[in-house]
Structure formats: structure tokens, C-alpha cells
Design a protein around this motif. Structure first.
Motif, PDB file in Angstrom:
ATOM      1  N   PRO A   1      -1.782  69.622  31.048  1.00  0.00           N
ATOM      2  CA  PRO A   1      -3.409  69.239  30.467  1.00  0.00           C
ATOM      3  C   PRO A   1      -3.689  70.040  29.328  1.00  0.00           C
ATOM      4  O   PRO A   1      -3.232  71.015  29.396  1.00  0.00           O
ATOM      5  CB  PRO A   1      -4.427  69.555  31.672  1.00  0.00           C
ATOM      6  CG  PRO A   1      -3.355  69.426  32.792  1.00  0.00           C
ATOM      7  CD  PRO A   1      -2.093  69.536  32.339  1.00  0.00           C
TER       8      PRO A   1
ATOM      9  N   GLY B   1     -11.355  68.774  37.082  1.00  0.00           N
ATOM     10  CA  GLY B   1     -10.498  68.480  35.980  1.00  0.00           C
ATOM     11  C   GLY B   1      -9.865  66.702  36.216  1.00  0.00           C
ATOM     12  O   GLY B   1      -9.071  66.615  36.424  1.00  0.00           O
ATOM     13  N   VAL B   2     -11.451  66.560  36.539  1.00  0.00           N
ATOM     14  CA  VAL B   2     -10.916  64.646  36.088  1.00  0.00           C
ATOM     15  C   VAL B   2     -12.716  64.024  35.583  1.00  0.00           C
ATOM     16  O   VAL B   2     -12.402  63.032  35.923  1.00  0.00           O
ATOM     17  CB  VAL B   2     -11.774  64.422  37.379  1.00  0.00           C
ATOM     18  CG1 VAL B   2     -11.076  64.542  38.582  1.00  0.00           C
ATOM     19  CG2 VAL B   2     -12.879  64.684  38.907  1.00  0.00           C
ATOM     20  N   ALA B   3     -12.870  64.662  34.364  1.00  0.00           N
ATOM     21  CA  ALA B   3     -13.755  64.076  33.528  1.00  0.00           C
ATOM     22  C   ALA B   3     -15.186  63.730  33.582  1.00  0.00           C
ATOM     23  O   ALA B   3     -15.542  63.439  33.046  1.00  0.00           O
ATOM     24  CB  ALA B   3     -12.763  62.906  32.825  1.00  0.00           C
TER      25      ALA B   3
ATOM     26  N   ARG C   1     -12.667  66.574  26.855  1.00  0.00           N
ATOM     27  CA  ARG C   1     -12.282  66.553  27.779  1.00  0.00           C
ATOM     28  C   ARG C   1     -10.639  66.903  27.675  1.00  0.00           C
ATOM     29  O   ARG C   1     -10.071  66.302  28.192  1.00  0.00           O
ATOM     30  CB  ARG C   1     -12.374  65.629  28.848  1.00  0.00           C
ATOM     31  CG  ARG C   1     -13.771  65.363  28.494  1.00  0.00           C
ATOM     32  CD  ARG C   1     -14.993  66.179  28.781  1.00  0.00           C
ATOM     33  NE  ARG C   1     -16.261  65.783  28.992  1.00  0.00           N
ATOM     34  CZ  ARG C   1     -17.202  65.488  28.246  1.00  0.00           C
ATOM     35  NH1 ARG C   1     -17.068  66.542  27.042  1.00  0.00           N
ATOM     36  NH2 ARG C   1     -18.657  64.736  28.263  1.00  0.00           N
TER      37      ARG C   1
ATOM     38  N   ILE D   1      -7.885  66.497  30.968  1.00  0.00           N
ATOM     39  CA  ILE D   1      -7.407  64.433  31.272  1.00  0.00           C
ATOM     40  C   ILE D   1      -6.784  64.668  29.688  1.00  0.00           C
ATOM     41  O   ILE D   1      -6.341  63.014  29.919  1.00  0.00           O
ATOM     42  CB  ILE D   1      -8.504  63.826  31.528  1.00  0.00           C
ATOM     43  CG1 ILE D   1      -9.823  63.889  31.011  1.00  0.00           C
ATOM     44  CG2 ILE D   1      -8.614  64.562  33.276  1.00  0.00           C
ATOM     45  CD1 ILE D   1      -9.728  63.123  29.554  1.00  0.00           C
TER      46      ILE D   1
ATOM     47  N   PRO E   1      -2.968  65.266  28.048  1.00  0.00           N
ATOM     48  CA  PRO E   1      -2.046  65.661  28.442  1.00  0.00           C
ATOM     49  C   PRO E   1      -1.359  66.297  26.917  1.00  0.00           C
ATOM     50  O   PRO E   1      -1.562  66.356  25.706  1.00  0.00           O
ATOM     51  CB  PRO E   1      -0.784  64.589  28.293  1.00  0.00           C
ATOM     52  CG  PRO E   1      -2.028  63.225  29.400  1.00  0.00           C
ATOM     53  CD  PRO E   1      -3.325  63.615  28.250  1.00  0.00           C
TER      54      PRO E   1
END
Ligand code: FES
Ligand code: FES
Lengths: 198, 152
Positions: B20, B39-41, B56, B59, B61
Motif C-alpha cells: 500500500p 486499513g480498509v478504506a 485513501r 488501499i 497498491p
């Protein structure tokens, strides 16, 4: 991840297992229906398994913003449609959704993505509609983005965002069958007169 | 290898392409102003500008940021962020501060797009930025103040 959060994530996964992928019957399975109009309507009903799967319905809402997940819950965080079917200024779809599905780095699950990623226009909303109403709407150029039947076929057969429905990423059940199966059904439905179920 | 521009400086990193962007910013480049929350938007703490739009970073890459321009809270410049900063300090918006760089990024992006936002515009744009100290009322007030400053 904190242990408590990890426990919650595991619980959620146990509570909502991704169901096995449904299949689609091929057009030949409807050959025994001799009346062509009835066959056409039956073919559309088979297409309806895709059209009414959460993968399609979630981004074809009739009011407000999208839903999400196999259980079609309200999108979290809360998002609105926005003028361009792309969220609010300052928080567009692309604030979170990228050009591909992305697995979470910190635990199970993924955030879906595709280029482009947006809601279907309001005229193409069909959450909560009967399959018969969806069919009439789908054929209506005033509501389907001015598509004739061939353009509709092309959309179902080749559109990338439609195709995402079968590659939705970890944690989401794919739409039934494959895009090729869906395309074959669409072809057969058109060739038999594109009748709508009653 | 991924090459991107961060706060005006070209950087090349040799990491797993799935890493990320947030990890790169914090762990490799030591730009720790951008925070990790969920960590998960879901929380907005990791918000940066990616090619001028809020994104964000948890998330994102690193492979998808190849060739992009990333601006973090440390590199933000311009009338909107200046007005936001002043308005934030004016009424002491932050409590613990954890969510605030994300809040400032989203508020700045909103003002860049909608110079005089309504309460509804603010709610819609800020809905993805969670504050565990519930500073929402002050955030909204400060955005209105910043908008007035920008009007001149
Ligand atoms: S850490 Fe990225 S949205 Fe929460
Ligand atoms: S100020 Fe503490 S989380 Fe927002």
C-alpha cells in the motif's frame, strides 16, 4: 490488526460465508419451449439471475447511493450519487475505488475496483423492480442510454464493468455463470424477439 | 521498481507492487503525517492527494501509483489549505489529532471543488473521515470559516 478486530473479522466471515457460484443454463436448454415468445421470455428470466444478482443491483439503485455486499446493505462509508453518478465533490467513487480490485493488506476481504467505476445512471436503476419491469426498462432507449438491441448485446457481452460482476474480488459472490454465458443468453433472447416476462 | 512523485520530489521504491502507498509514505519515506487507522478504506485517516484528487492510501497498491503525483499533508500548499489550517487553529478543531490530517486533506479538496459548500456538501464530502473524538461540529464550522476567508 488488534486481536479484537481480528476476532470481529473472523466472526463476520463465519457469519456471512460467500455462497457457491450459481450457474446459468445455456440457450439450448430452452429449445423445448415451442412458442417463440414464451421461449424469449424464459431466456430473459435466465438473464435475470445476473441482472438481479447483488453484483449488478448494488450499483443500479433507484434512490440515493449504492448498496454493497451480498446482503446489499447500505454502502459504508455513506456515499451519495452526486451529479455525475460518481459521488460527492471531495469524495468521489475514486477516493476509494481504484482501477482494479485490491485485497486488504491488513486482513481478509478486498475493495472492488475497475476503470471506470461509477453508479449506473438513475434511469437505469432497477433495485426492487420486477424482472418484467426491468426488461421493459432495459429495452427503452430513453432509459437505457439510447441503446438499440445490438448495442445492448454488445454491452452485456463486452463491457468491462459488466464483466467485473464475474470477477468481483475476495468476499463477494460472483454473478451466476460467466459473461460469455450471459452474452449467449442475450443473443438468444434478441433473436427470439426480445420478449419480456409477464 | 515504482517511480512516483511525492511532494514534488521524484522517488523510486523497490517493493512488492501490492505494497500500500501508505506503507511507502510512512515506513520508507518517513512522512508520518499521514495516519493509519483501519486499513480498509473506512476511516479516511490515510487520505492523500493522488494526481490532485483525494485518495485513501491504505488501499492504493504502489503499482497503481506509478508515474503519479502524490501530495501528503506535509506537502500541501495553496490558498485552500492555508485557509483550512488557519480556521482549524482558530477554533482548536483537533482533540487527539489522529484523524486530523485526513480531515484537513478532505476539507481542502472540498474547498478546491466547491468554494462555498453547504452543510450538505460538507457532510457528503467528509462522510468518509471518521473522528473518534467526535470533532465533527468544529470541523464543519471550520470549513465554513475557511470558505469565508477564501471569499476574501
Ligand atoms: S487507514 Fe485508510 S481509510 Fe482508514
Ligand atoms: S481528533 Fe481524535 S480522532 Fe479526530
Amino acid at each position: 490488526m488488534k486481536p479484537s478486530l481480528r476476532a470481529l473479522a473472523v466472526l463476520l466471515m463465519v457469519a456471512a460465508p460467500a455462497t457457491a457460484q450459481e450457474t446459468l443454463q445455456p440457450p439450448a436448454a430452452f429449445d423445448s419451449i415451442t412458442d417463440q415468445t414464451a421461449r424469449s421470455a424464459a431466456l430473459f428470466e435466465e438473464m435475470g439471475k445476473v441482472l438481479q444478482s447483488p453484483r449488478c443491483l448494488n450499483c443500479h439503485p433507484v434512490t440515493g447511493g449504492p448498496t454493497q455486499g451480498d446482503d446489499m446493505h447500505k454502502h459504508m462509508p455513506p456515499v451519495v450519487r452526486g451529479e455525475a453518478d460518481f459521488g460527492a465533490p471531495g469524495m468521489n467513487c475514486s477516493t476509494c475505488h481504484g482501477s482494479e480490485n485490491v485485497s486488504f493488506a491488513t486482513g481478509p476481504g478486498s475493495i472492488p475496483g475497475h476503470e471506470p467505476w461509477a453508479l449506473a445512471p438513475l434511469s437505469m436503476g432497477w433495485q426492487g423492480l420486477s424482472l418484467s419491469d426491468i426488461c421493459v426498462q432495459l429495452k427503452d432507449p430513453a432509459r437505457n442510454g439510447n441503446r438499440d438491441l445490438e448495442a445492448l448485446y454488445k454491452h452485456n457481452a463486452t463491457d468491462g464493468l459488466v464483466g467485473w460482476g464475474w470477477e468481483p474480488g475476495e468476499g463477494r459472490t460472483p454473478a451466476p455463470g460467466s459473461q460469455a454465458d450471459f452474452a449467449a443468453l442475450t443473443r438468444a433472447w434478441i433473436d427470439t424477439g426480445s420478449a419480456c416476462p409477464q | 521498481m515504482t517511480t512516483l512523485t511525492v511532494n514534488g520530489k521524484e522517488v523510486t521504491v523497490d517493493l512488492d507492487p501490492d505494497t500500500p502507498l501508505l506503507w511507502v509514505l510512512r515506513d520508507e519515506l518517513r512522512l508520518t503525517g499521514t495516519k493509519f487507522g483501519c486499513g480498509v478504506a473506512q476511516c479516511g485517516a490515510c487520505t492523500v492527494m493522488l494526481d490532485g484528487m483525494p485518495r485513501r492510501s491504505c488501499i492504493t497498491p504502489i503499482s497503481t501509483a506509478e508515474g503519479s503525483e502524490v501530495t501528503t499533508i506535509e506537502g500541501m500548499q495553496g490558498p485552500e489549505v492555508t485557509a483550512v489550517q488557519a480556521a482549524w487553529a482558530g477554533i482548536d478543531v483537533p482533540q487527539c489529532g489522529w484523524c486530523q490530517s485526513g480531515q484537513v486533506m478532505s476539507a481542502t479538496a472540498l474547498l478546491q471543488m466547491v468554494p462555498s459548500p453547504t452543510d450538505e456538501d460538507i457532510d457528503n464530502a467528509m462522510a468518509g473521515n471518521v473522528c473518534r473524538c467526535a470533532t465533527y461540529v468544529r470541523i464543519r464550522e471550520a470549513i465554513h470559516t475557511a470558505a469565508k476567508t477564501l471569499e476574501g
